[in-house]
Motif scaffolding. Structure first.
Motif, mmCIF file in Angstrom:
data_model
loop_
_atom_site.group_PDB
_atom_site.id
_atom_site.type_symbol
_atom_site.label_atom_id
_atom_site.label_comp_id
_atom_site.label_asym_id
_atom_site.label_seq_id
_atom_site.Cartn_x
_atom_site.Cartn_y
_atom_site.Cartn_z
ATOM 1 N N TYR A 137 0.832 -1.196 0.000
ATOM 2 C CA TYR A 137 0.000 0.000 0.000
ATOM 3 C C TYR A 137 0.880 1.264 0.000
ATOM 4 O O TYR A 137 1.429 1.620 -1.034
ATOM 5 C CB TYR A 137 -0.940 -0.021 1.210
ATOM 6 N N CYS A 138 1.012 1.912 1.132
ATOM 7 C CA CYS A 138 1.690 3.212 1.189
ATOM 8 C C CYS A 138 3.193 3.120 1.433
ATOM 9 O O CYS A 138 3.909 4.118 1.302
ATOM 10 C CB CYS A 138 1.070 4.068 2.290
ATOM 11 N N GLY A 139 3.674 1.943 1.776
ATOM 12 C CA GLY A 139 5.083 1.791 2.123
ATOM 13 C C GLY A 139 6.045 2.173 1.027
ATOM 14 O O GLY A 139 7.214 2.480 1.296
ATOM 15 N N ILE A 140 5.599 2.175 -0.209
ATOM 16 C CA ILE A 140 6.459 2.530 -1.327
ATOM 17 C C ILE A 140 7.005 3.949 -1.185
ATOM 18 O O ILE A 140 8.098 4.256 -1.672
ATOM 19 C CB ILE A 140 5.687 2.380 -2.668
ATOM 20 N N ILE A 141 6.271 4.804 -0.482
ATOM 21 C CA ILE A 141 6.703 6.192 -0.320
ATOM 22 C C ILE A 141 8.027 6.273 0.431
ATOM 23 O O ILE A 141 8.928 7.032 0.046
ATOM 24 C CB ILE A 141 5.626 7.004 0.427
ATOM 25 N N ALA A 142 8.146 5.497 1.494
ATOM 26 C CA ALA A 142 9.338 5.579 2.358
ATOM 27 C C ALA A 142 10.326 4.444 2.133
ATOM 28 O O ALA A 142 11.320 4.353 2.862
ATOM 29 C CB ALA A 142 8.903 5.606 3.819
ATOM 30 N N ASP A 143 10.094 3.601 1.150
ATOM 31 C CA ASP A 143 10.984 2.476 0.879
ATOM 32 C C ASP A 143 12.381 2.992 0.533
ATOM 33 O O ASP A 143 12.569 3.709 -0.450
ATOM 34 C CB ASP A 143 10.417 1.648 -0.275
ATOM 35 N N ALA A 145 14.825 1.586 -0.728
ATOM 36 C CA ALA A 145 15.329 1.087 -2.006
ATOM 37 C C ALA A 145 14.300 1.289 -3.120
ATOM 38 O O ALA A 145 14.448 0.751 -4.214
ATOM 39 C CB ALA A 145 15.686 -0.398 -1.875
ATOM 40 N N GLY A 146 13.257 2.061 -2.825
ATOM 41 C CA GLY A 146 12.163 2.237 -3.763
ATOM 42 C C GLY A 146 12.401 3.318 -4.801
ATOM 43 O O GLY A 146 13.468 3.942 -4.853
ATOM 44 N N PRO A 147 11.406 3.594 -5.617
ATOM 45 C CA PRO A 147 11.544 4.546 -6.719
ATOM 46 C C PRO A 147 11.706 6.004 -6.283
ATOM 47 O O PRO A 147 12.081 6.852 -7.085
ATOM 48 C CB PRO A 147 10.241 4.358 -7.505
ATOM 49 N N PHE A 148 11.443 6.299 -5.001
ATOM 50 C CA PHE A 148 11.535 7.682 -4.529
ATOM 51 C C PHE A 148 12.740 7.906 -3.618
ATOM 52 O O PHE A 148 12.832 8.929 -2.944
ATOM 53 C CB PHE A 148 10.258 8.069 -3.782
ATOM 54 N N ARG A 197 12.031 7.351 -10.064
ATOM 55 C CA ARG A 197 11.959 6.199 -10.950
ATOM 56 C C ARG A 197 10.510 5.787 -11.151
ATOM 57 O O ARG A 197 9.638 6.145 -10.372
ATOM 58 C CB ARG A 197 12.786 5.052 -10.365
ATOM 59 N N SER A 198 10.279 5.044 -12.199
ATOM 60 C CA SER A 198 8.919 4.614 -12.509
ATOM 61 C C SER A 198 8.350 3.809 -11.351
ATOM 62 O O SER A 198 9.014 2.937 -10.790
ATOM 63 C CB SER A 198 8.925 3.768 -13.782
ATOM 64 N N TRP A 199 7.129 4.119 -10.948
ATOM 65 C CA TRP A 199 6.531 3.453 -9.786
ATOM 66 C C TRP A 199 5.228 2.735 -10.088
ATOM 67 O O TRP A 199 4.766 1.906 -9.293
ATOM 68 C CB TRP A 199 6.318 4.457 -8.664
ATOM 69 N N THR A 201 3.196 -0.112 -11.829
ATOM 70 C CA THR A 201 3.471 -1.421 -12.412
ATOM 71 C C THR A 201 2.159 -2.149 -12.672
ATOM 72 O O THR A 201 1.076 -1.655 -12.331
ATOM 73 C CB THR A 201 4.332 -2.274 -11.457
ATOM 74 N N ASP A 202 2.258 -3.331 -13.235
ATOM 75 C CA ASP A 202 1.050 -4.129 -13.470
ATOM 76 C C ASP A 202 0.394 -4.543 -12.159
ATOM 77 O O ASP A 202 -0.795 -4.840 -12.113
ATOM 78 C CB ASP A 202 1.401 -5.385 -14.279
ATOM 79 N N ALA A 203 1.178 -4.552 -11.083
ATOM 80 C CA ALA A 203 0.644 -4.986 -9.792
ATOM 81 C C ALA A 203 0.325 -3.828 -8.857
ATOM 82 O O ALA A 203 -0.316 -4.023 -7.821
ATOM 83 C CB ALA A 203 1.636 -5.929 -9.111
ATOM 84 N N PHE A 204 0.776 -2.625 -9.194
ATOM 85 C CA PHE A 204 0.572 -1.479 -8.303
ATOM 86 C C PHE A 204 0.210 -0.239 -9.120
ATOM 87 O O PHE A 204 0.973 0.227 -9.952
ATOM 88 C CB PHE A 204 1.849 -1.205 -7.499
ATOM 89 N N CYS A 205 -0.994 0.273 -8.865
ATOM 90 C CA CYS A 205 -1.456 1.504 -9.518
ATOM 91 C C CYS A 205 -1.373 1.428 -11.034
ATOM 92 O O CYS A 205 -0.844 2.323 -11.714
ATOM 93 C CB CYS A 205 -0.662 2.714 -9.010
ATOM 94 N N LEU A 206 -1.886 0.347 -11.574
ATOM 95 C CA LEU A 206 -1.899 0.147 -13.018
ATOM 96 C C LEU A 206 -2.733 1.222 -13.702
ATOM 97 O O LEU A 206 -3.796 1.614 -13.211
ATOM 98 C CB LEU A 206 -2.469 -1.234 -13.341
ATOM 99 N N CYS A 207 -2.255 1.701 -14.831
ATOM 100 C CA CYS A 207 -2.990 2.725 -15.576
ATOM 101 C C CYS A 207 -4.265 2.134 -16.173
ATOM 102 O O CYS A 207 -4.334 0.924 -16.431
ATOM 103 C CB CYS A 207 -2.126 3.282 -16.706
ATOM 104 N N PRO A 208 -5.271 2.983 -16.440
ATOM 105 C CA PRO A 208 -6.503 2.503 -17.076
ATOM 106 C C PRO A 208 -6.221 1.957 -18.471
ATOM 107 O O PRO A 208 -5.159 2.187 -19.041
ATOM 108 C CB PRO A 208 -7.378 3.770 -17.143
ATOM 109 N N SER A 209 -7.191 1.267 -19.017
ATOM 110 C CA SER A 209 -7.050 0.707 -20.361
ATOM 111 C C SER A 209 -6.793 1.809 -21.388
ATOM 112 O O SER A 209 -7.263 2.944 -21.239
ATOM 113 C CB SER A 209 -8.310 -0.071 -20.747
ATOM 114 N N ASN A 210 -6.040 1.478 -22.425
ATOM 115 C CA ASN A 210 -5.746 2.391 -23.534
ATOM 116 C C ASN A 210 -4.963 3.621 -23.101
ATOM 117 O O ASN A 210 -5.093 4.692 -23.686
ATOM 118 C CB ASN A 210 -7.043 2.829 -24.234
ATOM 119 N N SER A 211 -4.159 3.496 -22.043
ATOM 120 C CA SER A 211 -3.330 4.622 -21.605
ATOM 121 C C SER A 211 -2.046 4.074 -21.003
ATOM 122 O O SER A 211 -1.954 2.903 -20.659
ATOM 123 C CB SER A 211 -4.067 5.481 -20.570
#
Length: 242
Positions: A137-143, A145-148, A197-199, A201-211
């Motif tokens: 969920y929100c842990g990606i913000i403070a990871d 080794a993460g994208p931020f 970095r790109s955050w 993914t297909d498993a996290f916050c995937l973009c809507p169809s056709n975008s």
């Protein structure tokens, strides 16, 4: 700034393109301009004040340097000292955002409350916080080794993580609310010119169809729907591209 009333000539019209309804920009005698920049609503004044709204919950206010130390309220006093930005109307430091907001309330509105009311309001227990602070969920913000990770030393993750967890609690972990909260931290980092970095993914916050998601993209060309005023910013924006 003097107030201006819209005349019949500058009331916005709508233009439909690709199935969406878009408004032209508003211009009140060059004293106030309202327009879209990418997916963000922007209000500019002739005093140099700029207000933006992302249509989800993030509002930013930018002031020219001559306002430094001459303002107060919810957005701080612009004195370069972050430690006193949570000052209440009485000058004392607030304990939290709710207390800060209440201190600057200008009027009481019937039916409105500073606290959540109703059966749909949820308490965020420690077990919930632990769940939503996780990487899923929100842990990606403070990871670390993460994208931020390159942004952590410049933009404190704590308030953004707290807001994200709160939103996740209130919406039962709904991914849309989590993605919006993470997007606020992304915007804060990018506003400081910090590469991330790109955050998505297909498993996290995937973009809507056709975008697809682009971290840095230009807004619509000036000739796409209307001729933009010469002073509008042409910065790079994050967002979904269709």
């Amino acid at each position: 700034m003097a107030s201006a009333s819209p005349s019949a000539e500058n009331i916005p019209t709508k233009s439909c393109s690709m199935g969406s309804s878009l408004r032209y920009h508003l211009d009140y005698d060059n004293e106030l301009v309202v327009f879209l920049s990418g997916g963000t609503a922007v209000v500019e004044t002739d005093a140099g004040i700029t207000v933006t709204f992302d249509w989800r919950g993030r509002v930013s206010v930018s002031l020219p340097s001559n306002y430094q130390g001459a303002v107060c309220g919810l957005f701080g006093n612009y004195n370069g000292k972050a430690q006193d930005d949570l000052a209440m109307r009485n000058g004392q430091s607030s304990k939290n955002g709710a207390e800060l907001g209440e201190s600057w309330q200008v009027a009481l509105v019937p039916g409105c409350s500073s606290v959540c009311q109703g059966a749909w309001c949820l308490a965020c227990y420690d077990s919930h916080r632990k769940k939503y602070q996780a990487q899923k969920y929100c842990g990606i913000i403070a990871d670390l080794a993460g994208p931020f990770r390159d942004c952590h030393s410049r933009v404190d993750t704590a308030p953004y993580l707290e807001d994200c967890v709160y939103d996740a609690c209130q919406h039962h972990g709904h991914q849309g609310s989590v993605c919006d909260a993470v997007g606020v931290y992304v915007s804060a980092c990018q506003s400081q010119g910090i590469p991330i970095r790109s955050w998505r993914t297909d498993a996290f916050c995937l973009c809507p169809s056709n975008s697809h998601y682009t971290l840095c993209a230009t807004g619509c060309p000036a000739t796409f729907f209307f001729n933009l005023p010469h002073h509008l910013p042409q910065g790079l924006l994050k967002g979904l591209r269709v």
